[in-house]
Design an enzyme around this catalytic site. Structure first.
Site, PDB file in Angstrom:
ATOM      1  CE  LYS A 200      -3.577   2.399   2.574  1.00  0.00           C
ATOM      2  NZ  LYS A 200      -4.592   2.285   3.630  1.00  0.00           N
ATOM      3  CD  GLU A 238       5.673  -3.749   3.648  1.00  0.00           C
ATOM      4  OE1 GLU A 238       4.981  -4.588   4.242  1.00  0.00           O
ATOM      5  OE2 GLU A 238       6.137  -2.735   4.213  1.00  0.00           O
ATOM      6  CE  LYS A 253      -6.096   1.881  -0.646  1.00  0.00           C
ATOM      7  NZ  LYS A 253      -6.450   1.949   0.733  1.00  0.00           N
ATOM      8  CB  SER A 279     -11.145   7.672  -3.633  1.00  0.00           C
ATOM      9  OG  SER A 279      -9.898   8.066  -3.087  1.00  0.00           O
TER      10      SER A 279
HETATM   11  C1  PBG Z   1      -7.534   3.248   5.414  1.00  0.00           C
HETATM   12  C2  PBG Z   1      -7.716   3.199   3.949  1.00  0.00           C
HETATM   13  C3  PBG Z   1      -7.484   4.196   2.969  1.00  0.00           C
HETATM   14  C4  PBG Z   1      -7.990   3.691   1.757  1.00  0.00           C
HETATM   15  C5  PBG Z   1      -8.450   2.404   2.006  1.00  0.00           C
HETATM   16  N1  PBG Z   1      -8.249   2.106   3.360  1.00  0.00           N
HETATM   17  C6  PBG Z   1      -6.984   5.577   3.085  1.00  0.00           C
HETATM   18  C7  PBG Z   1      -5.622   5.885   3.480  1.00  0.00           C
HETATM   19  O1  PBG Z   1      -4.765   5.039   3.683  1.00  0.00           O
HETATM   20  O2  PBG Z   1      -5.387   7.075   3.656  1.00  0.00           O
HETATM   21  C8  PBG Z   1      -8.026   4.420   0.440  1.00  0.00           C
HETATM   22  C9  PBG Z   1      -9.088   3.999  -0.507  1.00  0.00           C
HETATM   23  C10 PBG Z   1      -9.385   4.940  -1.611  1.00  0.00           C
HETATM   24  O3  PBG Z   1      -8.725   5.978  -1.814  1.00  0.00           O
HETATM   25  O4  PBG Z   1     -10.339   4.661  -2.344  1.00  0.00           O
HETATM   26  N2  PBG Z   1      -6.299   3.085   5.934  1.00  0.00           N
END
Ligand code: PBG
Length: 337
Positions: A200, A238, A253, A279
């Site tokens: 991530k 990871e 992600k 998003s």
């Molecule tokens: C929570 C989380 C996030 C997203 C999914 N789980 C946000 C972040 O890490 O700031 C992002 C999902 C998206 O942008 O659609 N930790």
């Protein structure tokens, strides 16, 4: 054989030939739909930076999940927004916390038709918006890794008890998968799976999500625990660590800016690979389409195809229900022609 004996265009001539030679075929079962549920709402509230996405009430959540199931979507992943936030995110593992209530509802309504996944993090639940309790060393304030693991363990057990089939830790704390696996097993939830947000990245593309989840950090950013966008080898490390700790599925992600990582992970592991179309990926296409600069549905399906082609088995996408319906409508229209 080369031109003119060879003509690559021969197999592109008709829709039927193109269908025959297509290497990737999207299917509704490839998709998981993220859903936001907010405590205290009686009506859904639109998220301005994510056209088509809302914060759900418990009632509208049920309807959205039923529609996803009806369209053939594989599963949903839940994010909760509690009424009360505090330093340790107490609502996240409260048996009557919003996600636990939602999971109990959905288990009863659609639990056999959909995989119920729960995002496992504390950033929606803490008053400071970071992914775990904080610690101070000198002038430095950061997430307390080891104390956060204890919190995640407890959240996992609460989500499993409420009916989650899969918990998805997204906080990028070291050792989180092992801590969660041990806690689930000790609580006799040995059959609940872990989908690790393994690679991530600290991404600008999460911007709109933070409005939806009300999880913007009140200070600083997440770069001390999420990954540097420059690092591919580290992503593989990871992923390997999460597998060693007991992850059943691994996630990359965001998706589109990290297709090379999706491919490398696919080639390195045997477990299912999940990619999260986040998003900001939705927002940029929706914004361009709203301006008439892109054909919305074509762009949507092209990105989903790219993510699958890069090697993802499953795509988490806010377009899940719509894309599933589009695919079915296209296939039905073909038969009628
Ligand atoms: C929570 C989380 C996030 C997203 C999914 N789980 C946000 C972040 O890490 O700031 C992002 C999902 C998206 O942008 O659609 N930790």
């Amino acid at each position: 054989m080369s031109f003119p004996q060879n003509r690559q265009r021969r197999l592109r001539r008709t829709p039927a030939l193109r269908r025959l030679t297509s290497e990737i075929r999207l299917d509704p079962a490839d998709f998981v739909l993220p859903l936001f549920v907010k405590e205290g709402l009686s009506e859904p509230v639109p998220v301005s930076a994510m056209p088509g996405v809302v914060q759900h009430s418990l009632g509208s959540l049920r309807r959205a999940a039923a529609e996803a199931a009806e369209a053939g979507v594989a599963g949903v992943i839940l994010f909760g927004i509690p009424e009360h936030k505090d330093a340790v995110g107490s609502q996240a593992d409260d048996p009557d916390g919003i996600v636990q209530m939602a999971l109990r509802d959905l288990s009863a309504e659609v639990g056999s038709a959909l995989v119920l996944m729960a995002d496992l993090c504390l950033c929606e639940y803490t008053d400071h918006g970071h992914c775990g309790p904080l610690t101070e060393t000198g002038a430095d304030v950061t997430v307390d890794n080891d104390r956060t693991l204890e919190r995640y363990a407890s959240v996992a057990v609460a989500q499993a008890a409420a009916g989650a089939h899969v918990v998805a830790p997204s906080g990028m704390q070291d050792g989180q998968v092992a801590a969660i696996r041990a806690a689930l097993d000790a609580a006799h939830h040995q059959d609940v799976a872990i989908c690790a947000y393994a690679a991530k990245f600290a991404s600008a593309f999460y911007g709109p999500f933070r409005e939806a989840a009300e999880s913007t950090p009140s200070f600083g950013d997440r770069r001390s625990y999420q990954m540097d966008p420059a690092n591919a080898r580290e992503a593989l490390r990871e992923v390997q660590l999460d597998l060693d700790e007991g992850a059943d599925l691994v996630m990359v992600k965001p998706a589109l800016p990290y297709l090379d990582i999706v491919r490398q992970v696919r080639d390195a592991v045997e477990v299912p690979v999940v990619a999260y179309q986040v998003s900001g990926e939705l927002a940029m296409i929706e914004a361009a389409a709203a301006n008439g600069w892109l054909e919305r549905e074509r762009a949507m399906l092209e990105t989903l195809t790219s993510i699958r082609r890069a090697g993802a088995d499953t795509v988490i996408t806010y377009w899940a229900t719509e894309a599933a319906r589009l695919l079915r409508a296209t296939e039905a229209a073909r038969l009628l022609r």
